[in-house]
Design a protein around this motif. Sequence first.
Motif, PDB file in Angstrom:
ATOM      1  N   ALA A 126      42.726  41.930  55.302  1.00 11.57           N
ATOM      2  CA  ALA A 126      43.944  42.005  54.503  1.00 11.57           C
ATOM      3  C   ALA A 126      45.149  41.597  55.345  1.00 11.57           C
TER       4      ALA A 126
ATOM      5  N   PHE B  61      44.218  42.980  45.388  1.00 15.15           N
ATOM      6  CA  PHE B  61      42.775  42.964  45.632  1.00 15.15           C
ATOM      7  C   PHE B  61      42.109  41.737  45.030  1.00 15.15           C
TER       8      PHE B  61
ATOM      9  N   ASP C  30      37.591  43.519  47.721  1.00 14.90           N
ATOM     10  CA  ASP C  30      38.320  43.814  48.956  1.00 14.90           C
ATOM     11  C   ASP C  30      39.826  43.640  48.799  1.00 14.90           C
ATOM     12  N   LEU C  31      40.555  44.425  49.570  1.00 13.74           N
ATOM     13  CA  LEU C  31      42.000  44.286  49.664  1.00 13.74           C
ATOM     14  C   LEU C  31      42.318  42.958  50.338  1.00 13.74           C
ATOM     15  N   ALA C  32      43.218  42.186  49.735  1.00 16.26           N
ATOM     16  CA  ALA C  32      43.585  40.879  50.277  1.00 16.26           C
ATOM     17  C   ALA C  32      44.979  40.878  50.897  1.00 16.26           C
ATOM     18  N   LEU C  33      45.896  41.646  50.299  1.00 15.13           N
ATOM     19  CA  LEU C  33      47.295  41.552  50.694  1.00 15.13           C
ATOM     20  C   LEU C  33      48.028  42.855  50.406  1.00 15.13           C
TER      21      LEU C  33
END
Length: 152
Positions: free
Chosen positions: A142, A90, A69-72
Amino acid sequence: MSPAIQSPRLAARALIIQEGRLLLVNAYPKHHLGLWCAPGGGVERGSSIPDNLIREVFEETGLIVTVGDLALINEFHDPQSGFHQVDLIFHCTLVKGQIDPNWKDVAGVVSKRKWVTKAQMETLTIKPSSLADIAFASPGPAIYDPLEAILK
């Protein structure tokens, strides 16, 4: 005179955590400025962002990862040169490999790699500034980290 306006560069980076430590790499050739970041780099046209990230992580570290998953989403810039980059960071999972001190980055940028704890990150110059908090937080949606100067 202000610097020429350039389109932002798009890059993808990997949060790889093993045994409570995050993998960091030097951000500039020969560790110029002592700046650390998550492994990854520029997105090439015609390839998906996850595929670009898998390629970049391998080139810089020799590690094989899967992209989660995209985090930031982070933006940074150099006000003097006009450079502006948008990083998509990610969560990634290490599938295969270990850090080899003799590994050579094909681009000649990354020459240092190290696993660090959140506490150790406080003693380093790291970009983005929010990296430690994001990397070691519980998974969630995110986060957008607003534009910051590459070095202050």
